[in-house]
Design a protein around this motif. Structure first.
Motif, PDB file in Angstrom:
ATOM      1  N   CYS A 146       9.157  -2.260  -2.604  1.00 40.08           N
ATOM      2  CA  CYS A 146      10.223  -1.869  -3.540  1.00 40.08           C
ATOM      3  C   CYS A 146       9.779  -0.672  -4.377  1.00 40.08           C
ATOM      4  CB  CYS A 146      10.577  -3.045  -4.461  1.00 40.08           C
ATOM      5  SG  CYS A 146      11.493  -4.349  -3.627  1.00 40.08           S
ATOM      6  N   ILE A 147       8.507  -0.690  -4.812  1.00 41.73           N
ATOM      7  CA  ILE A 147       7.993   0.424  -5.635  1.00 41.73           C
ATOM      8  C   ILE A 147       8.003   1.717  -4.810  1.00 41.73           C
ATOM      9  CG2 ILE A 147       5.922   1.317  -6.797  1.00 41.73           C
ATOM     10  CD1 ILE A 147       5.246  -1.652  -7.499  1.00 41.73           C
ATOM     11  N   GLN A 148       7.542   1.640  -3.563  1.00 45.19           N
ATOM     12  CA  GLN A 148       7.486   2.838  -2.706  1.00 45.19           C
ATOM     13  C   GLN A 148       8.881   3.369  -2.414  1.00 45.19           C
ATOM     14  OE1 GLN A 148       5.286   1.080   0.487  1.00 45.19           O
ATOM     15  NE2 GLN A 148       3.352   2.011  -0.128  1.00 45.19           N
TER      16      GLN A 148
ATOM     17  N   SER B  54      11.535   3.002  -4.152  1.00 45.20           N
ATOM     18  CA  SER B  54      12.090   3.566  -5.371  1.00 45.20           C
ATOM     19  C   SER B  54      11.553   4.984  -5.602  1.00 45.20           C
ATOM     20  CB  SER B  54      11.717   2.642  -6.539  1.00 45.20           C
ATOM     21  OG  SER B  54      12.266   3.095  -7.721  1.00 45.20           O
TER      22      SER B  54
ATOM     23  N   GLN C 151      13.217   7.340  -3.272  1.00 54.01           N
ATOM     24  CA  GLN C 151      14.585   7.614  -3.737  1.00 54.01           C
ATOM     25  C   GLN C 151      14.561   8.659  -4.852  1.00 54.01           C
ATOM     26  OE1 GLN C 151      17.179   4.268  -4.090  1.00 54.01           O
ATOM     27  NE2 GLN C 151      18.110   5.025  -5.950  1.00 54.01           N
TER      28      GLN C 151
ATOM     29  N   ALA D 175      14.366  -5.037 -10.636  1.00 48.85           N
ATOM     30  CA  ALA D 175      15.153  -3.903 -11.164  1.00 48.85           C
ATOM     31  C   ALA D 175      15.221  -3.999 -12.695  1.00 48.85           C
ATOM     32  CB  ALA D 175      16.559  -3.921 -10.564  1.00 48.85           C
TER      33      ALA D 175
ATOM     34  N   ASN E 140      12.280  -2.788 -14.382  1.00 48.47           N
ATOM     35  CA  ASN E 140      12.012  -1.379 -14.064  1.00 48.47           C
ATOM     36  C   ASN E 140      10.832  -1.189 -13.108  1.00 48.47           C
ATOM     37  OD1 ASN E 140      14.124  -0.307 -15.621  1.00 48.47           O
ATOM     38  ND2 ASN E 140      12.896  -0.590 -17.479  1.00 48.47           N
TER      39      ASN E 140
ATOM     40  N   HIS F  79      11.373  -1.196  -9.925  1.00 49.60           N
ATOM     41  CA  HIS F  79      12.030  -0.204  -9.071  1.00 49.60           C
ATOM     42  C   HIS F  79      13.337   0.213  -9.737  1.00 49.60           C
ATOM     43  CE1 HIS F  79      15.244  -2.827  -7.526  1.00 49.60           C
ATOM     44  NE2 HIS F  79      14.328  -3.779  -7.341  1.00 49.60           N
TER      45      HIS F  79
ATOM     46  N   MET G  34      16.175   0.979  -7.993  1.00 49.73           N
ATOM     47  CA  MET G  34      17.205   0.970  -6.944  1.00 49.73           C
ATOM     48  C   MET G  34      18.282  -0.047  -7.295  1.00 49.73           C
ATOM     49  SD  MET G  34      14.798   0.999  -3.541  1.00 49.73           S
ATOM     50  CE  MET G  34      13.926  -0.484  -3.952  1.00 49.73           C
TER      51      MET G  34
END
Ligand SMILES: Cc1cc2nc3c(=O)[nH]c(=O)nc-3n(C[C@H](O)[C@H](O)[C@H](O)COP(=O)(O)OP(=O)(O)OC[C@H]3O[C@@H](n4cnc5c(N)ncnc54)[C@H](O)[C@@H]3O)c2cc1C
Length: 430
Positions: free
Chosen positions: A154-156, A158, A161, A196, A199, A201, A203
């Protein structure tokens, strides 16, 4: 005094060791030795909550040595590599610490009666690429690996993005729409939203954390009523999870899953939850077993070829004369542990056969909902759902705690768990 060795301290083995320790060992009738490859027990039906970051396995695990001291049995840590049935000895691999140092050399333990409670491992059905590219949920270490990959993924995604990537987000594919796949998908959807909020990520947790379940059959949770299966699918779809039925996996690649129609599903993380089989050790013992390596047992739960060896839980193949093959479930392991504790704990064991009773099945759909079927004594089945089913689902774990610790300690732990839940983050990040 005879020695009863139980290999595997899971849902069935630890309960059996605790019961036999309290009865036969404390009264001096038998020496009871539990062997497991890990130092602590974690109740397997909650593994998906470790994978999603909801539960901390360190907090919920039970140290075998402490349980043994309290309940009068002995604990030996080590992986069982083989059984010499003529000499009646189990052989243990050397115990190697995380830094590679040998803590204990290879050993063997003598037994008069041996109980195999080895559980099961994921069945990949020989699908090409699965061995190399999927994650599985067989133990705490694997669940922790999944959690770390999920958070990192998820971190990657994000970060990609934020850098203006063409197709932002992360794809997660769960192969298998049984209880494990469904429960994990529901928990992951919740974790994506929480990450999310923290924070971790940036997305959209529904549009950009894309969770797919691929199920070969026409329904999710085929062991439930059709109505309950459809209800579960509706619930998951409302969470934004894509449920693809009649979809059989043909191949798994590094970043994708391919079905038998040639459709390609991108997948940064693929979790295989499409069935189980007994561990490889079961096939090396020279005992009759089925195609899933499960050891064939008589109604006394003794192996057909060796009256000194018993098998319970997922690694046993017991065919009940009325209900047919007993499924690989915690409730079966529990019932077999209760039965064997009575049989092995008595000075003159009774010859009453084991009788499996199906109390039904419950599947969690997150913190607030579940679906399932309850079976009455008459055999009549009742569909349950919503919050009531979720409460009943939670009671299954509490029942396991009662079997291991008694009602008072279970009640104290329930309160402690409630407080911990209130003061801890709802997804574990470390
Ligand atoms: C995510 C998930 C959700 C589930 N949900 C449910 C549910 O809702 N209801 C339900 O009834 N069932 C559920 N199950 C199935 C249930 O967990 C199993 O049926 C049950 O745990 C089987 O108990 P067992 O004692 O046979 O084996 P396990 O509980 O798997 O224990 C096996 C033990 O043997 C040890 N072991 C194995 N090999 C060796 C070796 N060679 N040497 C030493 N030790 C060894 C392992 O370390 C482990 O401790 C679920 C399973 C999963 C993965």
């Amino acid at each position: 005094m005879e020695t009863i060795v139980i290999v595997g301290g899971g849902a069935g083995g630890l309960e059996l060791a605790t019961r036999l320790g309290n009865s036969a060992a404390k009264s001096g009738r038998a020496r009871v030795v539990l062997v497991d490859r890990w130092p602590a027990h974690f109740w397997k039906p909650l593994l998906h909550t470790v994978a999603s970051g909801k539960h901390d396995p360190q907090v919920m695990a039970i140290d075998y040595a402490a349980q043994a001291a309290e309940h009068g049995f002995e604990f030996a840590r080590g992986e069982v590599l083989g059984v010499d049935r003529d000499a009646r000895r189990v052989s243990l691999a050397p115990w190697i610490a995380d830094d590679g140092a040998e803590v204990l050399p290879a050993r063997s333990i003598a037994y008069d009666k041996l109980v195999l409670a080895l559980g099961s491992v994921t069945n990949l059905f020989g699908v090409p690429g699965a061995e190399q590219h999927v994650l599985t949920l067989d133990d705490v270490a694997q669940a922790e690996t999944f959690r770390q990959r999920f958070v990192d993924g998820c971190i990657q995604a994000s970060a990609r993005q934020a850098a203006g990537a063409q197709n932002p987000g992360i794809d997660i594919v769960i192969v298998g729409g049984g209880a494990t796949g469904v429960e994990l998908a529901a928990e992951l959807s919740h974790s994506a939203r929480t990450l999310a909020r923290y924070n971790v990520h940036a997305m959209d947790p529904v549009r950009h954390v894309r969770i797919r379940i691929l199920e070969r059959g026409a329904l999710l949770l085929p062991h439930l009523h059709q109505r309950q299966s459809k209800r579960a699918a509706r619930h998951l779809r409302a969470l934004g999870i894509k449920v693809l039925l009649d979809t059989a996996v043909a191949r798994v690649d590094a970043g994708a899953v391919v079905d038998t129609e040639g459709c390609i599903y991108p997948s940064a993380i693929t979790l295989w939850a499409a069935g189980v089989k007994a561990p490889p050790l079961c096939a090396t013992l020279g005992l009759a077993s089925n195609a899933l390596r499960q050891i064939a047992v008589a109604p006394s739960l003794q192996a057909l070829d060796d009256p000194n060896v018993y098998a319970i839980g997922d690694c046993a193949n017991f065919v009940c004369p009325i209900l047919g093959k007993v499924p690989p479930r915690a409730q079966a392991a529990h019932q077999q542990a209760v039965y064997l504790a009575q049989v092995l704990g008595q000075a003159s064991p009774s010859s009453a056969p084991f009788a499996y009773r199906d109390y039904g099945s419950l599947v969690s759909l997150g913190s607030l909902a579940a679906v399932g079927v309850l079976t009455r004594g008459s055999g009549r089945k009742y569909a349950v759902g919503g919050a009531l089913a979720r409460v009943l689902y939670a009671l299954m774990y509490r029942k396991h705690q009662v079997a291991l610790h008694g009602v008072v300690r279970m009640s104290a732990q329930t309160v402690a768990d409630w407080i911990r839940e209130k003061i801890s983050p709802s997804v574990r990040l470390h």
